[in-house]
Design a protein around this motif. Structure first.
Motif, PDB file in Angstrom:
ATOM      1  N   TYR A 115     -15.479-119.405  91.489  1.00 62.50           N
ATOM      2  CA  TYR A 115     -14.153-118.779  91.540  1.00 62.50           C
ATOM      3  C   TYR A 115     -13.988-118.064  90.211  1.00 62.50           C
ATOM      4  N   ASP A 116     -13.784-116.766  90.312  1.00 61.53           N
ATOM      5  CA  ASP A 116     -14.054-115.867  89.192  1.00 61.53           C
ATOM      6  C   ASP A 116     -12.880-114.912  88.997  1.00 61.53           C
ATOM      7  N   LYS A 117     -12.832-114.335  87.794  1.00 58.87           N
ATOM      8  CA  LYS A 117     -11.899-113.246  87.512  1.00 58.87           C
ATOM      9  C   LYS A 117     -12.660-112.330  86.561  1.00 58.87           C
ATOM     10  N   PRO A 118     -12.905-111.080  86.941  1.00 59.66           N
ATOM     11  CA  PRO A 118     -13.866-110.272  86.179  1.00 59.66           C
ATOM     12  C   PRO A 118     -13.616-110.211  84.676  1.00 59.66           C
ATOM     13  N   GLU A 119     -12.367-110.000  84.243  1.00 63.04           N
ATOM     14  CA  GLU A 119     -12.116-109.786  82.807  1.00 63.04           C
ATOM     15  C   GLU A 119     -11.909-111.082  82.018  1.00 63.04           C
ATOM     16  N   CYS A 120     -12.046-112.214  82.652  1.00 63.65           N
ATOM     17  CA  CYS A 120     -11.865-113.487  81.934  1.00 63.65           C
ATOM     18  C   CYS A 120     -13.134-113.789  81.120  1.00 63.65           C
ATOM     19  N   PRO A 121     -13.002-113.989  79.802  1.00 64.18           N
ATOM     20  CA  PRO A 121     -14.209-114.225  78.997  1.00 64.18           C
ATOM     21  C   PRO A 121     -14.927-115.520  79.355  1.00 64.18           C
ATOM     22  N   PHE A 122     -14.166-116.509  79.824  1.00 64.45           N
ATOM     23  CA  PHE A 122     -14.790-117.785  80.207  1.00 64.45           C
ATOM     24  C   PHE A 122     -15.619-117.599  81.483  1.00 64.45           C
ATOM     25  N   CYS A 123     -15.100-116.771  82.405  1.00 67.86           N
ATOM     26  CA  CYS A 123     -15.859-116.469  83.624  1.00 67.86           C
ATOM     27  C   CYS A 123     -17.096-115.653  83.287  1.00 67.86           C
ATOM     28  N   TRP A 124     -16.911-114.675  82.399  1.00 71.06           N
ATOM     29  CA  TRP A 124     -18.043-113.800  82.078  1.00 71.06           C
ATOM     30  C   TRP A 124     -19.176-114.620  81.457  1.00 71.06           C
ATOM     31  N   LYS A 125     -18.832-115.578  80.619  1.00 62.75           N
ATOM     32  CA  LYS A 125     -19.929-116.339  80.007  1.00 62.75           C
ATOM     33  C   LYS A 125     -20.668-117.158  81.069  1.00 62.75           C
ATOM     34  N   VAL A 126     -19.963-117.645  82.074  1.00 62.90           N
ATOM     35  CA  VAL A 126     -20.648-118.375  83.157  1.00 62.90           C
ATOM     36  C   VAL A 126     -21.487-117.410  83.992  1.00 62.90           C
ATOM     37  N   ARG A 127     -20.959-116.223  84.274  1.00 62.09           N
ATOM     38  CA  ARG A 127     -21.761-115.235  85.032  1.00 62.09           C
ATOM     39  C   ARG A 127     -23.041-114.896  84.272  1.00 62.09           C
ATOM     40  N   LEU A 128     -22.928-114.745  82.943  1.00 63.45           N
ATOM     41  CA  LEU A 128     -24.128-114.474  82.137  1.00 63.45           C
ATOM     42  C   LEU A 128     -25.137-115.611  82.264  1.00 63.45           C
ATOM     43  N   ALA A 129     -24.643-116.834  82.158  1.00 62.92           N
ATOM     44  CA  ALA A 129     -25.551-117.989  82.250  1.00 62.92           C
ATOM     45  C   ALA A 129     -26.244-118.011  83.604  1.00 62.92           C
ATOM     46  N   LEU A 130     -25.487-117.792  84.675  1.00 66.97           N
ATOM     47  CA  LEU A 130     -26.085-117.803  86.019  1.00 66.97           C
ATOM     48  C   LEU A 130     -27.175-116.734  86.124  1.00 66.97           C
ATOM     49  N   HIS A 131     -26.858-115.547  85.624  1.00 66.41           N
ATOM     50  CA  HIS A 131     -27.835-114.453  85.730  1.00 66.41           C
ATOM     51  C   HIS A 131     -29.065-114.754  84.892  1.00 66.41           C
ATOM     52  N   GLU A 132     -28.864-115.191  83.657  1.00 64.51           N
ATOM     53  CA  GLU A 132     -30.009-115.480  82.781  1.00 64.51           C
ATOM     54  C   GLU A 132     -30.893-116.582  83.370  1.00 64.51           C
ATOM     55  N   LEU A 133     -30.282-117.507  84.071  1.00 70.68           N
ATOM     56  CA  LEU A 133     -31.043-118.618  84.650  1.00 70.68           C
ATOM     57  C   LEU A 133     -31.573-118.292  86.044  1.00 70.68           C
ATOM     58  N   ALA A 134     -31.251-117.085  86.539  1.00 72.19           N
ATOM     59  CA  ALA A 134     -31.651-116.666  87.886  1.00 72.19           C
ATOM     60  C   ALA A 134     -31.158-117.646  88.943  1.00 72.19           C
ATOM     61  N   ILE A 135     -29.957-118.120  88.749  1.00 68.82           N
ATOM     62  CA  ILE A 135     -29.330-118.985  89.745  1.00 68.82           C
ATOM     63  C   ILE A 135     -28.386-118.112  90.574  1.00 68.82           C
ATOM     64  N   GLU A 136     -28.620-118.097  91.854  1.00 68.42           N
ATOM     65  CA  GLU A 136     -27.769-117.269  92.712  1.00 68.42           C
ATOM     66  C   GLU A 136     -26.463-117.995  92.984  1.00 68.42           C
ATOM     67  N   ALA A 137     -25.387-117.245  92.935  1.00 70.34           N
ATOM     68  CA  ALA A 137     -24.074-117.844  93.214  1.00 70.34           C
ATOM     69  C   ALA A 137     -23.215-116.798  93.910  1.00 70.34           C
ATOM     70  N   GLN A 138     -22.341-117.272  94.758  1.00 69.45           N
ATOM     71  CA  GLN A 138     -21.363-116.357  95.371  1.00 69.45           C
ATOM     72  C   GLN A 138     -20.187-116.249  94.411  1.00 69.45           C
ATOM     73  N   LEU A 139     -19.863-115.040  94.023  1.00 68.88           N
ATOM     74  CA  LEU A 139     -18.694-114.845  93.157  1.00 68.88           C
ATOM     75  C   LEU A 139     -17.484-114.604  94.048  1.00 68.88           C
ATOM     76  N   LEU A 140     -16.480-115.434  93.914  1.00 67.17           N
ATOM     77  CA  LEU A 140     -15.279-115.321  94.741  1.00 67.17           C
ATOM     78  C   LEU A 140     -14.107-114.922  93.851  1.00 67.17           C
ATOM     79  N   ASP A 141     -13.433-113.880  94.269  1.00 65.34           N
ATOM     80  CA  ASP A 141     -12.287-113.399  93.487  1.00 65.34           C
ATOM     81  C   ASP A 141     -11.145-114.402  93.613  1.00 65.34           C
ATOM     82  N   SER A 142     -10.849-115.065  92.513  1.00 63.02           N
ATOM     83  CA  SER A 142      -9.839-116.134  92.553  1.00 63.02           C
ATOM     84  C   SER A 142      -8.456-115.605  92.928  1.00 63.02           C
ATOM     85  N   GLN A 143      -8.249-114.306  92.717  1.00 56.60           N
ATOM     86  CA  GLN A 143      -6.913-113.744  92.967  1.00 56.60           C
ATOM     87  C   GLN A 143      -6.739-113.251  94.404  1.00 56.60           C
ATOM     88  N   SER A 144      -7.819-113.252  95.183  1.00 54.27           N
ATOM     89  CA  SER A 144      -7.670-112.724  96.545  1.00 54.27           C
ATOM     90  C   SER A 144      -6.954-113.763  97.408  1.00 54.27           C
TER      91      SER A 144
END
Ligand SMILES: N[C@@H](CCC(=O)N[C@@H](CS)C(=O)NCC(=O)O)C(=O)O
Length: 209
Positions: A12-41
């Motif tokens: 559960y994500d929000k694009p401009e949130c720095p805490f979310c972005w750091k988790v997205r970076l970690a997922l990408h660097e680790l090649a872990i696939e995840a579904q990003l869900l817009d928390s505001q939808s």
């Protein structure tokens, strides 16, 4: 590193949130696939809010595992991947300390600038608040510059501070706050982070388009 197929992981994500972005970076660097869900939808908001006791993002869900603090998420990703933190307990201390400094000190300084500028016409900006935030940011960089020295990473490998500070510096840049030239090592470090595929793949669209 082997590519893990764990697409049942949801973030559960929000694009401009720095805490979310750091988790997205970690997922990408680790090649872990995840579904990003817009928390505001409207589809995801009620589920996310029920999972997060303080109604914050990010929240990571992996089957029955629900984690609603970004640093606990990063530690979990490090645990399941065997990467993102050095192996040796003594060597894990420095990346964890710099990660905490990024959240607490760098984040607090930049918040003054970002919260003041975001969604407001320039004529309404409180310039004293913005200047105070930039001063605090630049003072905080002195410590980071000393800690990094001439090394490639803050720890002995790409780890928590690379995720945390890349997101902070990326947002800072988008709001007109740059690393001053006296911190040449930090500038070079940030350029290296931006050159990694994970940067463009995880940056908020509003920052890279
Ligand atoms: N300590 C939390 C902080 C998370 C946080 O403050 N997230 C902000 C966005 S940057 C938030 O969710 N605010 C409420 C909202 O956006 O609705 C963590 O590291 O996960």
């Amino acid at each position: 590193m082997s590519r893990m197929k764990l697409s049942r992981i949801k973030l559960y994500d929000k694009p401009e949130c720095p805490f979310c972005w750091k988790v997205r970076l970690a997922l990408h660097e680790l090649a872990i696939e995840a579904q990003l869900l817009d928390s505001q939808s409207p589809d995801h908001r009620p589920v996310w809010q029920a999972l997060a006791p303080r109604k914050t993002v990010p929240v990571l869900v992996n089957d029955d595992t629900v984690i609603y603090e970004s640093n606990v998420i990063l530690e979990y990703l490090a645990d399941i991947s065997g990467s993102l933190l050095p192996k040796n307990p003594a060597e894990r201390i420095q990346p964890r300390l710099i990660n905490a400094y990024s959240d607490g000190v760098i984040g607090a300084a930049l918040r003054e600038v970002i919260f003041e500028k975001r969604g407001k016409p320039e004529a309404e900006w409180d310039r004293a608040r913005i200047a105070a935030g930039i001063t605090a940011f630049e003072q905080a960089l002195e410590f980071l510059s000393e800690q990094l020295g001439e090394r490639e990473f803050f720890g002995n490998c790409y780890s928590l501070p690379e995720c945390a500070l890349t997101a902070r510096f990326g947002l800072a840049e988008a709001y007109g706050v740059h690393i001053p030239s006296q911190f040449a090592n930090l500038r070079a470090w940030f350029e290296r982070m931006k050159a990694r595929p994970s940067y463009r793949a995880t940056a908020p669209q509003s920052l890279i388009s």
